[in-house]
Design a protein around this motif. Structure first.
Motif, PDB file in Angstrom:
ATOM      1  N   MET A 159       0.974  -1.064  -0.066  1.00 41.97           N
ATOM      2  CA  MET A 159       0.125  -0.022  -0.007  1.00 41.97           C
ATOM      3  C   MET A 159       0.863   1.026   0.024  1.00 41.97           C
ATOM      4  O   MET A 159       1.889   1.232   0.545  1.00 41.97           O
ATOM      5  CB  MET A 159      -0.835  -0.002   1.235  1.00 41.97           C
ATOM      6  CG  MET A 159      -2.112  -0.699   1.089  1.00 41.97           C
ATOM      7  SD  MET A 159      -3.325  -0.370   2.510  1.00 41.97           S
ATOM      8  CE  MET A 159      -4.718  -1.089   1.891  1.00 41.97           C
ATOM      9  N   THR A 160       0.248   2.212  -0.689  1.00 34.27           N
ATOM     10  CA  THR A 160       1.192   3.462  -0.880  1.00 34.27           C
ATOM     11  C   THR A 160       0.732   4.218   0.503  1.00 34.27           C
ATOM     12  O   THR A 160       1.686   5.162   1.132  1.00 34.27           O
ATOM     13  CB  THR A 160       0.600   4.465  -2.129  1.00 34.27           C
ATOM     14  OG1 THR A 160       0.828   3.787  -2.995  1.00 34.27           O
ATOM     15  CG2 THR A 160       1.349   5.957  -1.998  1.00 34.27           C
ATOM     16  N   TYR A 161      -0.149   4.118   1.333  1.00 32.40           N
ATOM     17  CA  TYR A 161      -0.864   4.850   2.375  1.00 32.40           C
ATOM     18  C   TYR A 161      -0.819   4.032   3.469  1.00 32.40           C
ATOM     19  O   TYR A 161      -1.174   2.768   3.443  1.00 32.40           O
ATOM     20  CB  TYR A 161      -2.118   5.636   2.035  1.00 32.40           C
ATOM     21  CG  TYR A 161      -2.124   6.445   0.835  1.00 32.40           C
ATOM     22  CD1 TYR A 161      -1.469   7.852   0.650  1.00 32.40           C
ATOM     23  CD2 TYR A 161      -2.665   6.101  -0.498  1.00 32.40           C
ATOM     24  CE1 TYR A 161      -1.414   8.579  -0.454  1.00 32.40           C
ATOM     25  CE2 TYR A 161      -2.272   6.876  -1.657  1.00 32.40           C
ATOM     26  CZ  TYR A 161      -1.989   8.043  -1.561  1.00 32.40           C
ATOM     27  OH  TYR A 161      -1.911   8.795  -2.887  1.00 32.40           O
ATOM     28  N   SER A 162      -0.619   4.492   4.680  1.00 38.75           N
ATOM     29  CA  SER A 162      -0.851   3.671   5.998  1.00 38.75           C
ATOM     30  C   SER A 162      -1.886   4.137   6.628  1.00 38.75           C
ATOM     31  O   SER A 162      -2.352   5.298   6.824  1.00 38.75           O
ATOM     32  CB  SER A 162       0.311   4.066   6.836  1.00 38.75           C
ATOM     33  OG  SER A 162       0.408   3.486   8.079  1.00 38.75           O
ATOM     34  N   PHE A 163      -2.757   2.871   7.106  1.00 39.48           N
ATOM     35  CA  PHE A 163      -3.874   3.203   7.532  1.00 39.48           C
ATOM     36  C   PHE A 163      -4.064   2.366   9.159  1.00 39.48           C
ATOM     37  O   PHE A 163      -5.107   2.657   9.853  1.00 39.48           O
ATOM     38  CB  PHE A 163      -5.038   2.582   6.821  1.00 39.48           C
ATOM     39  CG  PHE A 163      -5.365   3.412   5.635  1.00 39.48           C
ATOM     40  CD1 PHE A 163      -6.055   4.640   5.506  1.00 39.48           C
ATOM     41  CD2 PHE A 163      -4.907   2.745   4.495  1.00 39.48           C
ATOM     42  CE1 PHE A 163      -6.301   5.222   4.232  1.00 39.48           C
ATOM     43  CE2 PHE A 163      -4.987   3.495   3.329  1.00 39.48           C
ATOM     44  CZ  PHE A 163      -5.677   4.569   3.171  1.00 39.48           C
ATOM     45  N   ASP A 164      -2.889   1.896   9.480  1.00 39.66           N
ATOM     46  CA  ASP A 164      -2.693   1.329  10.747  1.00 39.66           C
ATOM     47  C   ASP A 164      -2.232   2.180  11.813  1.00 39.66           C
ATOM     48  O   ASP A 164      -2.323   1.914  13.090  1.00 39.66           O
ATOM     49  CB  ASP A 164      -1.686   0.332  10.654  1.00 39.66           C
ATOM     50  CG  ASP A 164      -2.044  -1.075   9.934  1.00 39.66           C
ATOM     51  OD1 ASP A 164      -3.276  -1.194  10.114  1.00 39.66           O
ATOM     52  OD2 ASP A 164      -1.336  -1.679   9.355  1.00 39.66           O
ATOM     53  N   THR A 165      -1.939   3.538  11.537  1.00 39.19           N
ATOM     54  CA  THR A 165      -1.269   4.250  12.734  1.00 39.19           C
ATOM     55  C   THR A 165      -2.433   4.890  13.455  1.00 39.19           C
ATOM     56  O   THR A 165      -3.665   5.444  12.982  1.00 39.19           O
ATOM     57  CB  THR A 165      -0.621   5.753  11.822  1.00 39.19           C
ATOM     58  OG1 THR A 165       0.433   5.138  11.096  1.00 39.19           O
ATOM     59  CG2 THR A 165      -0.315   6.627  12.771  1.00 39.19           C
ATOM     60  N   ILE A 166      -2.211   4.834  14.735  1.00 39.94           N
ATOM     61  CA  ILE A 166      -3.467   5.176  15.755  1.00 39.94           C
ATOM     62  C   ILE A 166      -2.930   6.774  15.704  1.00 39.94           C
ATOM     63  O   ILE A 166      -1.967   7.031  16.336  1.00 39.94           O
ATOM     64  CB  ILE A 166      -3.077   4.659  17.009  1.00 39.94           C
ATOM     65  CG1 ILE A 166      -3.411   3.065  16.956  1.00 39.94           C
ATOM     66  CG2 ILE A 166      -4.234   5.146  18.017  1.00 39.94           C
ATOM     67  CD1 ILE A 166      -4.611   2.678  16.604  1.00 39.94           C
ATOM     68  N   ILE A 167      -3.857   7.862  15.687  1.00 38.32           N
ATOM     69  CA  ILE A 167      -3.760   9.011  15.643  1.00 38.32           C
ATOM     70  C   ILE A 167      -4.504   9.694  16.868  1.00 38.32           C
ATOM     71  O   ILE A 167      -5.682   9.417  16.760  1.00 38.32           O
ATOM     72  CB  ILE A 167      -3.899   9.855  14.393  1.00 38.32           C
ATOM     73  CG1 ILE A 167      -3.296   9.281  13.216  1.00 38.32           C
ATOM     74  CG2 ILE A 167      -4.170  11.327  14.420  1.00 38.32           C
ATOM     75  CD1 ILE A 167      -3.827   9.854  11.816  1.00 38.32           C
ATOM     76  N   GLU A 168      -3.756  10.544  17.751  1.00 39.21           N
ATOM     77  CA  GLU A 168      -4.395  10.865  18.806  1.00 39.21           C
ATOM     78  C   GLU A 168      -5.271  12.180  18.506  1.00 39.21           C
ATOM     79  O   GLU A 168      -4.875  12.929  17.631  1.00 39.21           O
ATOM     80  CB  GLU A 168      -3.344  11.758  19.762  1.00 39.21           C
ATOM     81  CG  GLU A 168      -3.868  12.247  20.933  1.00 39.21           C
ATOM     82  CD  GLU A 168      -4.166  13.584  20.826  1.00 39.21           C
ATOM     83  OE1 GLU A 168      -5.175  14.061  21.413  1.00 39.21           O
ATOM     84  OE2 GLU A 168      -3.276  14.149  20.144  1.00 39.21           O
ATOM     85  N   ARG A 169      -6.670  12.105  18.857  1.00 42.68           N
ATOM     86  CA  ARG A 169      -7.405  13.199  18.492  1.00 42.68           C
ATOM     87  C   ARG A 169      -8.032  13.968  19.614  1.00 42.68           C
ATOM     88  O   ARG A 169      -8.688  15.135  19.321  1.00 42.68           O
ATOM     89  CB  ARG A 169      -8.597  12.396  17.751  1.00 42.68           C
ATOM     90  CG  ARG A 169      -8.194  11.461  16.553  1.00 42.68           C
ATOM     91  CD  ARG A 169      -9.486  10.982  15.725  1.00 42.68           C
ATOM     92  NE  ARG A 169      -9.995  11.942  15.308  1.00 42.68           N
ATOM     93  CZ  ARG A 169     -11.453  12.064  14.547  1.00 42.68           C
ATOM     94  NH1 ARG A 169     -11.887  10.794  14.409  1.00 42.68           N
ATOM     95  NH2 ARG A 169     -11.976  13.037  13.945  1.00 42.68           N
ATOM     96  N   ASP A 170      -7.782  13.571  20.538  1.00 49.60           N
ATOM     97  CA  ASP A 170      -8.178  14.150  21.980  1.00 49.60           C
ATOM     98  C   ASP A 170      -7.909  15.747  21.970  1.00 49.60           C
ATOM     99  O   ASP A 170      -8.638  16.663  22.277  1.00 49.60           O
ATOM    100  CB  ASP A 170      -7.643  13.926  23.228  1.00 49.60           C
ATOM    101  CG  ASP A 170      -8.495  12.270  23.613  1.00 49.60           C
ATOM    102  OD1 ASP A 170      -9.752  12.256  23.187  1.00 49.60           O
ATOM    103  OD2 ASP A 170      -7.932  11.490  24.268  1.00 49.60           O
TER     104      ASP A 170
END
Length: 387
Positions: free
Chosen positions: A1-12
């Motif tokens: 994959m070209t793009y990563s969708f596994d990264t957990i992104i902090e949103r608080d």
């Protein structure tokens, strides 16, 4: 994959609704959040690049709509869905729900009735009621493991006050993507009773089978349909407040534009315009990879639940990033399934009764999130159900 969708992104830190409600308001700072319909993925980099470039210009004032924006939107639908319309038939606006509210007012009077398919996204009902109109519910019926229109029940609802059908395709919360034949039948029903069609197609780019719009079924639907679209679901840009209607009937479009102008939903966000064009011009590869990732999450979730509970009923797999699950077979001893799962399993889901009182035993899960979050949330729910 070209793009990563596994990264957990902090949103608080961004006050994101997705995390703020369970983490801050509900007091569960580590919950798995599988509820409100936005993604936990970083947007397509081309969108971010376009926004950064625009932000480098230090003035963010009133902004006109360059024709290139509608070109990008039109060309996207031609290439991905073989759906055709002209730039003139597109009305850019600030959101599906504001546009829906305007549409309600131009096609009906107070106390008129609208047929709404249940289960349904609650704001479709509240907007009708807030505008003094009456929703009448036509429950979708189960057939061969998915929901379909119940035309016999729909016929019984029609009277002189009935003005329109509210369609959601792909359907929220079930994920149904209606076939051309189903849409033909619905079009015939609308024509028989001279009804308008308000068609929310916000999830159309997230269909896993060919998507067809009711707008193009025949001459009647081309002249009696308002189709509603947005970059919010497809590209995870709900906060940009950018959407579009396609209205092929010129008289109807003129009425819509007049009403939308009066209430202010044609005054568009400068950055939203930039994001809108960048998404439709450069977001195709990102979307294809995103859909494949979501599809894996959905298939894993369905298989995991079915392995543990073979008789569990699902609606999943045709479109959207949603999974609709009936937990009625479990004696959960609660009137608030959302709160119960948060407190007992540390998972925040969308409660079924948000989509209609008859669905209080259902939950809706959002699969547009890193797999680690899906895995933790689903396994926590399964452990709880097995107690």
């Amino acid at each position: 994959m070209t793009y990563s969708f596994d990264t957990i992104i902090e949103r608080d830190s961004t006050f994101a609704t997705k995390t703020y409600v369970p983490h801050v308001e509900m007091g569960h700072p580590n919950s798995s959040n599988l509820w409100v319909a936005d993604m936990d993925f970083a947007v397509c980099p081309a969108i971010t690049e376009a926004l950064v470039k625009r932000a480098e210009h230090p003035i963010y004032g009133y902004t006109e709509e360059p024709e290139s924006i509608k070109d990008a939107f039109r060309e996207w639908f031609e290439k991905r869905h073989d759906i055709h319309f002209t730039n003139e038939e597109v009305v850019l606006n600030t959101g599906v729900l504001p546009a829906y509210s305007c549409a309600i007012r131009i096609i009906s009077e107070k106390d008129d009735e609208f047929i709404v398919f249940a289960p349904t996204y609650k704001p479709f009902v509240s907007k009708l009621m807030g505008n003094g109109r009456k929703p009448v519910f036509a429950p979708l019926k189960g057939w061969e493991d998915h929901f379909v229109f119940d035309f016999e029940a729909m016929e019984a609802l029609v009277n002189e006050k009935t003005k329109a059908v509210v369609l959601c395709n792909p359907h929220n919360p079930t994920g149904r993507v209606y076939t051309t034949e189903e849409l033909r039948e619905l079009a015939a029903f609308a024509q028989k009773h001279n009804l308008m069609i308000l068609s929310d197609e916000i999830h159309c780019d997230l269909a896993y089978k060919p998507f067809h719009t009711i707008m193009d079924i025949n001459d009647y639907t081309r002249n009696h349909t308002i189709s509603l679209y947005s970059i919010g679901k497809t590209f995870n840009l709900a906060g940009m407040k950018m959407a579009a209607c396609v209205i092929k009937n010129p008289e109807l479009r003129e009425k819509f534009e007049k009403e939308a102008g009066v209430v202010g939903v044609l005054s568009l966000n400068t950055m939203g315009l930039v994001a809108f064009e960048a998404a439709y011009r450069n977001g195709s590869e990102w979307l294809d990879e995103c859909k494949a990732y979501i599809r894996h999450n959905i298939e894993w979730t369905v298989e995991t639940f079915r392995t543990n509970f073979p008789d569990l009923h699902f609606e999943a797999g045709e479109g959207t990033y949603l999974v609709w699950i009936d937990l009625g077979a479990f004696d959960l001893q609660t009137e608030n399934i959302q709160k119960y799962l948060l407190e007992e399993a540390d998972v925040f889901v969308s409660a079924g009764d948000f989509f209609g009182e008859a669905y209080k035993n259902y939950i809706r899960l959002n699969m547009a999130t890193p797999f680690a979050n899906v895995e933790r949330g689903v396994n926590n729910i399964i452990r709880l159900l097995k107690k």
